[in-house]
Design a protein around this motif. Structure first.
Motif, PDB file in Angstrom:
ATOM      1  N   ILE A 385       0.941  -1.178   0.080  1.00 38.99           N
ATOM      2  CA  ILE A 385      -0.043   0.056  -0.078  1.00 38.99           C
ATOM      3  C   ILE A 385       0.780   0.996   0.066  1.00 38.99           C
ATOM      4  O   ILE A 385       1.911   1.352   0.715  1.00 38.99           O
ATOM      5  CB  ILE A 385      -0.958   0.150   1.091  1.00 38.99           C
ATOM      6  N   GLN A 386       0.753   2.148  -0.988  1.00 39.55           N
ATOM      7  CA  GLN A 386       1.030   3.626  -0.811  1.00 39.55           C
ATOM      8  C   GLN A 386      -0.047   4.432  -0.680  1.00 39.55           C
ATOM      9  O   GLN A 386      -0.731   4.765  -1.319  1.00 39.55           O
ATOM     10  CB  GLN A 386       2.035   3.850  -2.102  1.00 39.55           C
ATOM     11  N   LYS A 387       0.307   5.046   0.547  1.00 36.45           N
ATOM     12  CA  LYS A 387      -1.038   5.910   1.155  1.00 36.45           C
ATOM     13  C   LYS A 387      -0.244   7.086   2.130  1.00 36.45           C
ATOM     14  O   LYS A 387       0.063   6.751   2.795  1.00 36.45           O
ATOM     15  CB  LYS A 387      -1.883   4.921   1.682  1.00 36.45           C
ATOM     16  N   GLY A 388      -0.687   7.923   1.752  1.00 43.04           N
ATOM     17  CA  GLY A 388      -0.350   9.048   2.794  1.00 43.04           C
ATOM     18  C   GLY A 388       0.778   9.738   2.448  1.00 43.04           C
ATOM     19  O   GLY A 388       1.891   9.050   1.813  1.00 43.04           O
ATOM     20  N   ARG A 389       1.070  10.967   2.933  1.00 38.78           N
ATOM     21  CA  ARG A 389       2.561  11.655   2.788  1.00 38.78           C
ATOM     22  C   ARG A 389       3.260  11.325   4.031  1.00 38.78           C
ATOM     23  O   ARG A 389       2.642  11.412   5.308  1.00 38.78           O
ATOM     24  CB  ARG A 389       2.168  13.123   2.893  1.00 38.78           C
ATOM     25  N   GLY A 390       4.627  11.314   4.016  1.00 35.65           N
ATOM     26  CA  GLY A 390       5.437  11.364   5.276  1.00 35.65           C
ATOM     27  C   GLY A 390       5.574  12.599   6.001  1.00 35.65           C
ATOM     28  O   GLY A 390       4.997  13.601   5.369  1.00 35.65           O
TER      29      GLY A 390
END
Length: 435
Positions: A385-390
């Motif tokens: 999953i790639q989701k949201g900003r660091g």
């Protein structure tokens, strides 16, 4: 009724004051169940003038706690000073050497010096009791050493630190990040001003090493506990775990590894993903819970308040009552000299599923770099999953769950990715507990 059992109490903080209050409030009931009265004769603390909410005027005061070990009117010394060494250990040694029983809630002292104290107690014919050192008011030590005594314990694991569990379950309920919840926990008194012993897993490791010695008949090996705390867990990890059907809990786990025919002691304290349908997934707030799995009894769950004046004082007084009834017993369920010295178990060959979280640069090719490292080390990816900003501008969070693979394969993949300029923070690896 028999003569009173005389008790001296060193340390009058939250737990010590709770012990005084409990013995005074339930004096008649305690005397009937212990078959003799329990009487406090002397107390000691650093500040004689502090208001502790209990009347101490009827007890002798000793400025030096070591003096209590020499008093003729003391049968049992209760050590609630804390710390693995220093005054607490000096008091423990002197109490036992003078032929008096020792009751303590000091998990650090027992984890570091428990074998020494247990050996001395056996040689001097006195009791060493420490039920309150692990999981507060939960009678898990008595449960393992007495209730489950006929079983070969396969594994013992659980939630052993209430501060960490409060932080993680609050993050889960509110979506807030670690530092924010920790600050609130400190303001409310759930976490110390210096919370490192709790949040870095050291407190849980002390407790786990004690449980392992009792469960497996092994010598204490606190030095061999593989320990990682919760300070690197992000709100994004909590959310990702939830979407996958898990909660995150700091779990202490111990067992005997016989993979190569030689029994070795496995001990680990780390945040784990716990499936929704596992009993530990529903342990919220400052609650503790311990699971023990035996070859005949199956799975047992011990759950309750792991800290606080009432629960911890209850465990302390239960130990005093055992001594009043003449129940000494071996501190670690068998004589200290019979505890087996075991080497630490290697973990690389352990097979399981893992959750891995990366904070990476937000640019093309990064996922290919990560998946190539996994491919080259034989790590099969179940979901990604790639989701949201660091937290860092221009970064994103990538999370994955692996199929069952040896842990050393995941470790090798992380080594390949070390130093990659696309990886903005050290990856977080958490094992997954199966239901």
């Amino acid at each position: 009724m028999a003569e009173p059992l005389n008790v001296a109490l060193a340390g009058l903080g939250t737990v010590g004051s709770g012990v005084v209050r409990l013995i005074e409030t339930n004096a008649e009931l305690i005397a009937r169940r212990a078959r003799r009265p329990i009487r406090i004769t002397a107390v000691s603390a650093r500040d004689r003038t502090k208001d502790r909410g209990v009347d101490l005027s009827g007890y002798a005061w000793e400025d030096d706690p070591l003096a209590m070990a020499e008093r003729a009117d003391v049968d049992v010394v209760v050590e609630l000073v804390g710390g693995s060494d220093g005054p607490a250990l000096a008091l423990g040694r002197k109490t036992i050497a003078n032929g008096k029983a020792l009751v303590t809630a000091n998990k650090a002292m027992i984890a570091h010096h428990g074998i020494e104290l247990a050996t001395a107690a056996e040689q001097n014919g006195v009791a060493l009791k420490f039920e309150a050192a692990v999981a507060g008011g939960i009678p898990v030590i008595k449960g393992l050493s007495e209730g489950a005594a006929a079983n070969a314990i396969d594994r013992v694991y659980g939630i052993l630190n209430g501060t960490c569990n409060y932080i993680l379950s609050t993050m889960e309920d509110t979506g807030r990040d670690f530092a924010d919840v920790l600050a609130d926990a400190q303001r409310m008194g759930y976490a110390e001003a210096d919370p490192s012993f709790d949040i870095e897993g050291i407190d849980a490791a002390h407790k786990l090493s004690i449980l392992a010695a009792i469960a497996f008949g092994s010598r204490l090996r606190f030095d061999a506990v593989d320990t990682m705390g919760i300070s690197r867990v992000l709100a994004a990890d909590i959310a990702q775990a939830d979407s996958l059907g898990y909660v995150i809990r700091l779990i202490g786990m111990a067992g005997i590894d016989r993979s190569d025919g030689t029994p070795r002691l496995f001990q680990r304290v780390r945040p784990h993903l716990v499936p929704f349908d596992h009993p530990l997934a529903h342990v919220d707030g400052a609650t503790n819970a311990v699971v023990a799995e035996g070859n005949f009894m199956g799975r047992l769950l011990f759950q309750g308040q792991g800290a606080g004046d009432g629960p911890t004082a209850s465990a302390v007084v239960a130990d005093i009552m055992d001594i009043a009834r003449g129940e000494k017993g071996a501190a670690f369920s068998m004589p200290a000299g019979e505890l087996e010295a075991m080497e630490a178990a290697p973990t690389g060959h352990r097979v399981g599923r893992s959750y891995i979280r990366f904070v990476v640069a937000d640019r093309p090719g990064v996922l290919a770099e990560i998946t190539a490292a996994m491919r080259d080390t034989g790590v099969s990816i179940e979901s990604l999953i790639q989701k949201g900003r660091g937290e860092e501008e221009g970064s994103v969070i990538v999370s994955m769950v692996t199929h069952e693979v040896p842990e050393q394969a995941v470790t090798q993949a992380m080594r390949i990715l070390e130093g990659a300029d696309s990886i903005k923070a050290a990856p977080l690896v958490m094992q997954i507990i199966e239901a």
